[in-house]
Design a protein around this motif. Structure first.
Motif, PDB file in Angstrom:
ATOM      1  N   LEU A 191      -4.719   9.400 -12.869  1.00 33.72           N
ATOM      2  CA  LEU A 191      -5.308   8.862 -14.088  1.00 33.72           C
ATOM      3  C   LEU A 191      -5.350   7.337 -14.083  1.00 33.72           C
ATOM      4  CD1 LEU A 191      -3.697  11.152 -16.820  1.00 33.72           C
ATOM      5  CD2 LEU A 191      -6.036  11.243 -15.946  1.00 33.72           C
ATOM      6  N   GLN A 192      -4.580   6.708 -13.198  1.00 32.53           N
ATOM      7  CA  GLN A 192      -4.524   5.251 -13.143  1.00 32.53           C
ATOM      8  C   GLN A 192      -5.885   4.623 -12.872  1.00 32.53           C
ATOM      9  OE1 GLN A 192      -2.341   3.317 -14.365  1.00 32.53           O
ATOM     10  NE2 GLN A 192      -0.748   2.830 -12.898  1.00 32.53           N
ATOM     11  N   LEU A 193      -6.641   5.196 -11.929  1.00 34.67           N
ATOM     12  CA  LEU A 193      -7.946   4.620 -11.576  1.00 34.67           C
ATOM     13  C   LEU A 193      -8.925   4.654 -12.742  1.00 34.67           C
ATOM     14  CD1 LEU A 193      -9.872   3.349  -9.552  1.00 34.67           C
ATOM     15  CD2 LEU A 193     -10.418   5.648  -8.704  1.00 34.67           C
ATOM     16  N   ILE A 197     -10.443   1.331 -14.729  1.00 31.47           N
ATOM     17  CA  ILE A 197     -11.883   1.073 -14.869  1.00 31.47           C
ATOM     18  C   ILE A 197     -12.278   1.062 -16.342  1.00 31.47           C
ATOM     19  CG2 ILE A 197     -14.200   1.916 -14.311  1.00 31.47           C
ATOM     20  CD1 ILE A 197     -13.010   3.094 -11.741  1.00 31.47           C
ATOM     21  N   ALA A 198     -11.666   1.948 -17.150  1.00 34.38           N
ATOM     22  CA  ALA A 198     -11.971   2.003 -18.578  1.00 34.38           C
ATOM     23  C   ALA A 198     -11.586   0.690 -19.268  1.00 34.38           C
ATOM     24  CB  ALA A 198     -11.238   3.176 -19.228  1.00 34.38           C
ATOM     25  N   PHE A 199     -10.411   0.138 -18.939  1.00 37.39           N
ATOM     26  CA  PHE A 199      -9.999  -1.146 -19.503  1.00 37.39           C
ATOM     27  C   PHE A 199     -10.947  -2.256 -19.047  1.00 37.39           C
ATOM     28  CE2 PHE A 199      -5.963   0.605 -20.898  1.00 37.39           C
ATOM     29  CZ  PHE A 199      -5.602  -0.225 -21.945  1.00 37.39           C
ATOM     30  N   PHE A 200     -11.343  -2.210 -17.770  1.00 42.31           N
ATOM     31  CA  PHE A 200     -12.276  -3.212 -17.235  1.00 42.31           C
ATOM     32  C   PHE A 200     -13.577  -3.211 -18.028  1.00 42.31           C
ATOM     33  CE2 PHE A 200     -15.996  -3.912 -14.482  1.00 42.31           C
ATOM     34  CZ  PHE A 200     -15.790  -5.240 -14.139  1.00 42.31           C
ATOM     35  N   GLU A 201     -14.156  -2.023 -18.219  1.00 42.43           N
ATOM     36  CA  GLU A 201     -15.448  -1.942 -18.912  1.00 42.43           C
ATOM     37  C   GLU A 201     -15.311  -2.261 -20.397  1.00 42.43           C
ATOM     38  OE1 GLU A 201     -18.553   0.517 -18.038  1.00 42.43           O
ATOM     39  OE2 GLU A 201     -17.765   1.341 -16.185  1.00 42.43           O
ATOM     40  N   THR A 291       1.370  -5.622 -17.486  1.00 44.36           N
ATOM     41  CA  THR A 291       2.115  -4.849 -18.488  1.00 44.36           C
ATOM     42  C   THR A 291       2.497  -3.480 -17.951  1.00 44.36           C
ATOM     43  OG1 THR A 291       0.890  -5.972 -20.266  1.00 44.36           O
ATOM     44  CG2 THR A 291       2.078  -3.969 -20.849  1.00 44.36           C
ATOM     45  N   SER A 292       1.535  -2.810 -17.323  1.00 48.21           N
ATOM     46  CA  SER A 292       1.774  -1.479 -16.766  1.00 48.21           C
ATOM     47  C   SER A 292       2.825  -1.532 -15.653  1.00 48.21           C
ATOM     48  CB  SER A 292       0.462  -0.893 -16.227  1.00 48.21           C
ATOM     49  OG  SER A 292       0.626   0.436 -15.800  1.00 48.21           O
TER      50      SER A 292
END
Length: 313
Positions: A191-193, A197-201, A291-292
């Protein structure tokens, strides 16, 4: 048979994630000559498919000049998960909900970088039962390492099929003895990838976020651009923190056979790759990554201490 089923499930999960990720992407705003349009203040390329209106008047003028109808978009303060037309599963179920939460939290705390940090911690807390298993496996592997090392030496020069089968069988016996499951806790790793990408977008497509600042950092600016500005030192510190936290996170969470030279060098190789990547990703995303990583490091320290206390007890 069980191993085969697990591998098939992993393959199916990877295919599904790949389909989701590739159905919607951030696109760069270009001018009539098909050249990227830059933010004159930060030097960063602007995103074309933004999901809400910019707040800066000059920015609005740049978008309208290059064919983006700003009036069709909601303001970032009024943005909802259902705002705008349907684009894809990826945008509808990942980007917009994430952007909405980031905007909501950011408006209430007064800064979108703090919003990124808070949401990162919430996600990690939700996933804690899963990621804790990975940390536990790392400690169990370390405990079993002497036996794994002896097993590797025992079959070091034996490459025939029968010896390889015996080696695998004995390794499984060691895993069973120490209650080790190499696939345990892999779910969050997969789920990390998409989360990354979701945070990036979400950052790149939300003007209120990529226009915001945190300390000396512009959230939408990459270190590769930021190093050329007056606050270059802040971007160097960001990259350094990404590198350090990544290294310790990978090293502490390693579940491989550390007697293997390739496994020993894995944290360094992965750290170098992440550092290179971080130079070209928005600062807001770098804050999420740090943070992660810090959460992972603290989690592993707590798991290690709990194992030591239980062992003494």
């Amino acid at each position: 048979m069980n191993q085969s089923k697990k591998k098939n499930k992993i393959k199916i999960l990877l295919v599904l994630l790949l389909l989701l990720v590739t159905t919607g992407c951030t696109t760069t705003l270009t001018d009539k000559n098909n050249k990227p349009v830059k933010n004159e203040v930060t030097g960063q390329n602007l995103t074309k498919n933004i999901i809400c209106q910019p707040t800066d008047k000059e920015m609005i003028a740049i978008y309208e000049k290059n064919g983006v109808d700003i009036n069709k978009l909601p303001t970032c303060d009024e943005f909802k998960v259902t705002s705008g037309k349907y684009e894809s599963l990826w945008t509808s179920f990942f980007i917009k909900p994430l952007a909405f939460i980031l905007l909501f939290v950011g408006k209430n705390v007064g800064n979108y970088a703090i919003s990124v940090i808070i949401l990162s911690l919430i996600i990690r807390l939700i996933a804690y039962p899963i990621t804790r298993k990975t940390a536990m496996q790392s400690e169990l592997i370390k405990k079993a390492q002497p036996e794994l090392d002896r097993l590797q030496k025992k079959y070091k020069d034996k490459t025939d099929q029968e010896s390889l089968m015996k080696q695998n069988q004995e390794m499984l016996m060691i895993y069973k003895k120490y209650n080790i499951n190499p696939l345990s806790g892999c779910l969050f790793s997969f789920l990390q990838l998409p989360l990354f990408i979701a945070f990036f977008e979400a950052i790149q497509r939300t003007p209120a976020i990529f226009e915001d600042k945190f300390l000396a950092l512009q959230l939408g600016t990459t270190p590769s651009i930021g190093i050329g500005t007056g606050t270059w030192y802040a971007y160097l510190i960001l990259v350094a923190l990404i590198g350090l936290t990544t290294y310790f996170s990978f090293k502490m969470n390693s579940t491989g056979n550390m007697a293997d030279p390739s496994m020993k060098s894995m944290p360094i190789m992965m750290t170098v790759m992440i550092i290179i990547t971080s130079v070209f990703m928005p600062s807001g995303l770098g804050i999420y990554w740090i943070t992660s990583n810090l959460f992972t490091i603290v989690q592993n320290i707590l798991v290690k201490r709990s194992k030591e206390v239980n062992g003494k007890a």
